[in-house]
Write an enzyme that holds these catalytic residues in place. Structure first.
Site, PDB file in Angstrom:
ATOM      1  N   GLY A 164       0.975  -1.150   0.112  1.00 35.94           N
ATOM      2  CA  GLY A 164      -0.002   0.195   0.076  1.00 35.94           C
ATOM      3  C   GLY A 164       0.743   1.180  -0.058  1.00 35.94           C
ATOM      4  O   GLY A 164       1.998   0.995   0.441  1.00 35.94           O
ATOM      5  N   PRO A 187       2.566   4.891   0.991  1.00 35.68           N
ATOM      6  CA  PRO A 187       3.446   5.181   2.347  1.00 35.68           C
ATOM      7  C   PRO A 187       2.490   5.829   3.475  1.00 35.68           C
ATOM      8  O   PRO A 187       1.211   6.427   2.962  1.00 35.68           O
ATOM      9  CB  PRO A 187       4.231   6.219   1.861  1.00 35.68           C
ATOM     10  CG  PRO A 187       4.324   6.429   0.401  1.00 35.68           C
ATOM     11  CD  PRO A 187       3.080   5.712   0.091  1.00 35.68           C
ATOM     12  N   VAL A 222       0.361   4.346   5.551  1.00 35.69           N
ATOM     13  CA  VAL A 222      -1.005   3.751   5.925  1.00 35.69           C
ATOM     14  C   VAL A 222      -0.912   2.691   6.891  1.00 35.69           C
ATOM     15  O   VAL A 222      -2.085   2.158   7.286  1.00 35.69           O
ATOM     16  CB  VAL A 222      -1.745   3.105   4.518  1.00 35.69           C
ATOM     17  CG1 VAL A 222      -1.984   4.011   3.459  1.00 35.69           C
ATOM     18  CG2 VAL A 222      -0.804   2.217   3.939  1.00 35.69           C
ATOM     19  N   GLY A 223       0.208   2.794   7.657  1.00 39.13           N
ATOM     20  CA  GLY A 223       0.175   1.912   9.074  1.00 39.13           C
ATOM     21  C   GLY A 223       0.783   0.673   8.621  1.00 39.13           C
ATOM     22  O   GLY A 223       0.550  -0.240   9.448  1.00 39.13           O
ATOM     23  N   LYS A 224       1.524   0.211   7.576  1.00 36.67           N
ATOM     24  CA  LYS A 224       2.111  -1.132   7.277  1.00 36.67           C
ATOM     25  C   LYS A 224       2.939  -1.479   8.300  1.00 36.67           C
ATOM     26  O   LYS A 224       3.028  -2.427   8.971  1.00 36.67           O
ATOM     27  CB  LYS A 224       2.589  -0.955   6.024  1.00 36.67           C
ATOM     28  CG  LYS A 224       1.694  -0.888   4.901  1.00 36.67           C
ATOM     29  CD  LYS A 224       2.373  -1.026   3.514  1.00 36.67           C
ATOM     30  CE  LYS A 224       3.411  -0.231   3.070  1.00 36.67           C
ATOM     31  NZ  LYS A 224       3.115   1.253   3.089  1.00 36.67           N
ATOM     32  N   SER A 235      -6.038   4.112 -18.051  1.00 34.94           N
ATOM     33  CA  SER A 235      -7.382   4.298 -17.510  1.00 34.94           C
ATOM     34  C   SER A 235      -8.294   5.476 -17.980  1.00 34.94           C
ATOM     35  O   SER A 235      -9.515   5.499 -17.540  1.00 34.94           O
ATOM     36  CB  SER A 235      -7.519   4.011 -16.236  1.00 34.94           C
ATOM     37  OG  SER A 235      -6.768   5.104 -15.475  1.00 34.94           O
ATOM     38  N   LYS A 270      -9.509   6.230  -6.456  1.00 38.70           N
ATOM     39  CA  LYS A 270     -10.449   6.994  -7.716  1.00 38.70           C
ATOM     40  C   LYS A 270     -11.697   7.550  -7.033  1.00 38.70           C
ATOM     41  O   LYS A 270     -11.957   8.600  -7.007  1.00 38.70           O
ATOM     42  CB  LYS A 270     -10.550   6.505  -8.781  1.00 38.70           C
ATOM     43  CG  LYS A 270      -9.010   6.249  -9.458  1.00 38.70           C
ATOM     44  CD  LYS A 270      -9.218   5.261 -10.801  1.00 38.70           C
ATOM     45  CE  LYS A 270      -7.899   5.177 -11.349  1.00 38.70           C
ATOM     46  NZ  LYS A 270      -8.086   4.451 -12.460  1.00 38.70           N
TER      47      LYS A 270
HETATM   48  P1  ADP Z   1       3.863   2.617   6.516  1.00 35.00           P
HETATM   49  O1  ADP Z   1       4.814   1.729   7.057  1.00 35.00           O
HETATM   50  O2  ADP Z   1       2.568   2.212   5.646  1.00 35.00           O
HETATM   51  O3  ADP Z   1       4.522   3.623   5.620  1.00 35.00           O
HETATM   52  P2  ADP Z   1       3.682   3.792   9.185  1.00 35.00           P
HETATM   53  O4  ADP Z   1       3.465   2.407   9.864  1.00 35.00           O
HETATM   54  O5  ADP Z   1       4.906   4.270   9.206  1.00 35.00           O
HETATM   55  O6  ADP Z   1       3.263   3.717   7.571  1.00 35.00           O
HETATM   56  O7  ADP Z   1       2.548   4.594   9.821  1.00 35.00           O
HETATM   57  C1  ADP Z   1       2.638   6.083   9.840  1.00 35.00           C
HETATM   58  C2  ADP Z   1       1.903   6.600  11.021  1.00 35.00           C
HETATM   59  O8  ADP Z   1       0.502   6.461  10.732  1.00 35.00           O
HETATM   60  C3  ADP Z   1       2.133   5.893  12.187  1.00 35.00           C
HETATM   61  O9  ADP Z   1       2.526   6.698  13.176  1.00 35.00           O
HETATM   62  C4  ADP Z   1       1.091   4.808  12.572  1.00 35.00           C
HETATM   63  O10 ADP Z   1       0.934   4.754  13.926  1.00 35.00           O
HETATM   64  C5  ADP Z   1      -0.017   5.886  12.005  1.00 35.00           C
HETATM   65  N1  ADP Z   1      -1.156   4.997  11.400  1.00 35.00           N
HETATM   66  C6  ADP Z   1      -1.346   4.818  10.073  1.00 35.00           C
HETATM   67  N2  ADP Z   1      -2.404   4.014  10.112  1.00 35.00           N
HETATM   68  C7  ADP Z   1      -3.021   4.055  11.110  1.00 35.00           C
HETATM   69  C8  ADP Z   1      -4.196   3.204  11.773  1.00 35.00           C
HETATM   70  N3  ADP Z   1      -5.143   2.600  10.741  1.00 35.00           N
HETATM   71  N4  ADP Z   1      -4.500   3.536  12.920  1.00 35.00           N
HETATM   72  C9  ADP Z   1      -3.717   4.214  13.830  1.00 35.00           C
HETATM   73  N5  ADP Z   1      -2.713   4.704  13.363  1.00 35.00           N
HETATM   74  C10 ADP Z   1      -2.293   4.661  12.100  1.00 35.00           C
END
Ligand code: ADP
Length: 772
Positions: free
Chosen positions: A354, A356, A358-360, A677, A720
């Site tokens: 996904g 950057p 998004v919390g991966k 697209s 989108k």
């Molecule tokens: P990625 O690894 O996808 O680039 P990060 O894990 O570094 O993203 O996430 C960036 C920040 O956003 C982190 O501090 C994370 O805790 C927060 N975050 C992202 N998605 C969520 C979520 N669904 N719930 C709570 N915090 C989130």
């Protein structure tokens, strides 16, 4: 100085200068020179030798040869194998070249011999002579390369000119310096020049000697230390004391015995310890062995943490720490349930894909937390060398293990959750492909015997829970992808971001600053204001940063103005963060001809993509502007051909392509636009402009079109759709084959939009054009 002229053959010398009274041999190979030599042998054995200015020149002419040289007597000639001849000559007098008499087949030159006059010696000359002798004396002693007997032979030389020449022939100097000495016809000058050169050389030799002594002293010191240490050892042994070396060896031995190492590891460790004992700990070898032993001892060969396999507790932890991300959470719960039932951990590696932010990474950390495992993270971005994964062999200077073993050391247990970040950013070069090593790491059939080049021991990775992350799937090597289960984590809607901010980011930031949740509060509309006007992203990374900034500024204000509490509203946000940075495109207000709203997907999320077409009298040109990528240009041409083939059906004059120019423009050049697209969008805009029908302003569309007018599915539907919704669109036309993706769109948004599923372009046009 007596002068007399004669004609002699000439040999140009390469890199050597011959002085009068000097006896020397050299090899002659050039044909011209050999002929000159033969001529000289026939006529009194005298020859004129002068140096070439550049030794490299193969066929010198007059300008390449110094005019001052030496008349020499040929003493001996020796034919060598090949066409070379070795000549022994003795210098007679210096001479000056007057003119070249003959050029071929060898040089024949008219020269003027310049014999030194041995006039009376004045006291000044005498003083110079003595200084020269003294300086040469010193030179001989310092240089070590000239036998000291030479000095005795000099004592017999009376003539100052001859003295100079003899000394000059002994010196090791550059060719140009020697040539200068040869050109010094005046004896007084010659003495002076030689003295300067000698003094200079003596100075250099003195410095060289000083350096030599220093180096020697250093070596002596190392040796001395070694002896002293050996003596110390002997004394300690006599006194019954243990020396440092032994103490160290014992320390390692205890550690190795205590560490509960697997058998082969223990054997290897003891073997290395033996080598350490023999090599002595102060040697370079000793250092290498010690580092190696430290590595072995610090790795968690047999340390394991207890997994939490209570599914309910795990669910709680995951829910508490992250909003949304249902797919990931469910998958983890599944995984735990399976483990609980079968007690086996094997299964595909999870790969979170996904944009950057998004919390991966942070959900992976939560998973570790939920499972009660240690967490390590390693980024694969930019890794392009197999050795980075698998380490360098010990024989390399400064070798260390690869990143996997490094990670295991940090993990401190053999069953951590190991996050391999940015698996799509790995590359390869001539040093080998890191992919192959990684394949082994991730393969549960092989990874119980992972072998690092540095360790030279098998490490068991089969208890590690690997999770990988990537931004896109396109660049992940296929064999790696086959080993992983892909879970897509798409971007968040405004509402989801709001919830993440309210429930997670703001409380987290407040806690970081040690502030109670009722001291600083942020209004809902203020949160939306940050999301909409200060960030443009799929994830929440900038949002997190902006919230931090807001909270810092609020704290500053509280301290400065002595406030107890602060409530942050939209106005405050504008004050803290400055003028708004982003605005989203709004849908058109009115129906227009040739203007259609498309939808695009970029690495930063979705956006609307307006397409404009204008038609004018012309000769059938198709013009494309707006920084389009190649694929997009092709899909514009495909669309154009489709319209030509079906013109009549849409009420367009069939010969429009001869009389009209069509210009397609995609405004906002800053966003790179590519991909197929936008096919439906461009055809709709062209048809509208050609048959002068208006396009509904509140419709957006996406889809690839084939030459026969079929509409093919596209990617990134969720992003989108979010963008279209943000822009105020209420009808979205999408490919029929994307119907399944509608499930991923949050209900709150799906309910507010009218989706039209199109199989072919006719259905698109029917819904997009006014009055059709
Ligand atoms: P990625 O690894 O996808 O680039 P990060 O894990 O570094 O993203 O996430 C960036 C920040 O956003 C982190 O501090 C994370 O805790 C927060 N975050 C992202 N998605 C969520 C979520 N669904 N719930 C709570 N915090 C989130």
């Amino acid at each position: 100085m007596e002068k007399n002229s004669k004609v002699l053959p000439l040999i140009p010398l390469r890199g050597i200068i011959i002085f009068p009274y000097m006896v020397m041999h050299f090899d002659v190979g050039r044909e011209k020179s050999i002929l000159a030599l033969e001529e000289a042998m026939l006529n009194g054995q005298e020859i004129f030798l002068a140096a070439q200015k550049e030794a490299k020149v193969e066929e010198p002419d007059e300008s390449d040869i110094f005019t001052t040289g030496t008349i020499c007597n040929i003493k001996q000639i020796l034919k060598l194998p090949g066409d070379t001849v070795r000549v022994l000559v003795e210098g007679e007098t210096r001479a000056k070249l007057k003119k070249i008499v003959d050029n071929e087949p060898f040089f024949k030159v008219e020269i003027e011999a310049l014999k030194d006059e041995d006039g009376s010696k004045d006291s000044e000359t005498e003083a110079l002579v003595r200084s020269v002798r003294k300086a040469f004396d010193e030179y001989v002693k310092l240089s070590g390369s000239i036998p000291t007997e030479t000095l005795l032979t000099l004592d017999d030389i009376e003539s100052p000119g001859r003295l100079c020449d003899v000394i000059s022939s002994y010196l090791i100097l550059k060719q140009d310096k020697k040539q200068e000495l040869l050109e010094a016809y005046n004896i007084f000058n010659r003495l002076e020049q030689l003295l300067v050169i000698l003094k200079n050389e003596v100075d250099i030799l003195k410095v060289e000697r000083k350096i030599g002594i220093k180096v020697k002293n250093k070596i002596d010191k190392v040796q001395k230390e070694y002896y002293l240490r050996e003596q110390l050892k002997a004394i300690q042994e006599e006194l019954g004391e243990e020396d440092e070396d032994k103490k160290e060896i014992n320390r390692y031995k205890n550690k190795i015995n205590k560490a509960k190492l697997p058998k082969p590891v223990k054997e290897k460790a003891l073997y290395e310890l033996d080598r350490l004992r023999n090599s002595g700990s102060y040697s370079a070898e000793g250092g290498v062995i010690r580092t190696y032993l430290d590595w072995i001892l610090e790795l968690p060969w047999n340390v394991q943490t207890e997994d939490n396999i209570d599914v309910r507790v795990a669910r709680e932890v995951l829910e508490k720490e992250h909003y949304g991300l249902e797919d990931v959470k469910n998958r983890i719960i599944e995984y735990l349930a399976v483990k609980k039932m079968s007690n086996s951990l094997k299964g595909p590696i999870l790969c979170l894909v996904g944009p950057p932010g998004v919390g991966k990474t942070s959900i992976a950390k939560s998973i570790a937390h939920a499972l009660n495992r240690n967490f390590v993270r390693m980024s694969l971005g930019g890794v392009r060398d197999e050795a980075e994964i698998r380490g360098h062999r010990k024989t390399y200077v400064g070798a260390i293990p690869g990143r996997i073993i490094y990670g295991m050391k940090q993990a401190k247990s053999k069953n951590p959750l190991f996050l391999l970040d940015e698996i799509d950013k790995m590359s390869n070069d001539f040093r080998g492909d890191p992919k192959d090593a990684l394949l082994e790491v991730l393969d549960s059939e092989q990874n119980n015997t992972f072998r690092d080049h540095y360790l030279e021991l098998d490490f068991d990775l089969s208890n590690v829970l690997f999770i990988t992350t990537a931004n896109t799937l396109h660049t992940i090597p296929r064999p790696l992808m086959d080993r992983m289960e892909i879970i897509e984590v798409s971007g968040y809607t405004g509402e989801e971001k709001f919830n993440i901010a309210k429930k997670h980011l703001i409380p987290k930031k407040l806690e970081e600053h040690n502030i109670e949740s009722n001291v600083i509060t942020i209004s809902d509309s203020a949160i939306y204001c940050i999301i909409d006007n200060y960030t443009r992203e799929s994830g929440v990374r900038s949002l997190e940063r902006e919230i931090s900034a807001v909270i810092r500024k609020a704290i500053a204000e509280m301290v400065e103005k002595d406030k107890k509490k602060i409530r942050i509203t939209v106005n405050q946000i504008k004050k803290y963060l400055g003028p708004t940075i982003f605005t989203y495109d709004k849908a058109n207000e009115i129906d227009q001809i040739g203007v259609v709203t498309g939808m695009a997907w970029t690495g930063y999320g979705g956006d609307t993509l307006p397409v404009e077409v204008s038609v004018m009298q012309g000769t059938g040109k198709l013009e494309l502007t707006g920084k389009l990528g190649d694929v997009m240009k092709e899909s514009a041409r495909t669309g154009y051909s489709y319209i030509r083939a079906n013109a009549e059906k849409y009420g367009i004059k069939p010969n429009f392509y001869k009389e009209k120019d069509v210009h397609i423009h995609v405004p906002e050049g800053a966003v790179p636009k590519d991909g197929p697209s936008a096919g439906v969008t461009m055809i709709t805009a062209m048809v509208s402009a050609l048959n002068l029908t208006k396009v509904k302003h509140n419709v957006a569309m996406t889809g690839e079109v084939t030459l026969t007018g079929r509409v093919l599915p596209i990617g990134g539907l969720k992003e989108k759709t979010l963008a279209a919704y943000r822009a105020g669109i209420n009808t979205v036309i999408i490919p029929k084959d994307n119907e399944k993706d509608l499930l991923k769109i949050p209900k709150s948004i799906k309910n507010k939009l009218n989706f039209i599923l199109a199989e072919n372009i006719d259905e698109v046009l029917k819904n997009a054009l006014v009055g059709k």
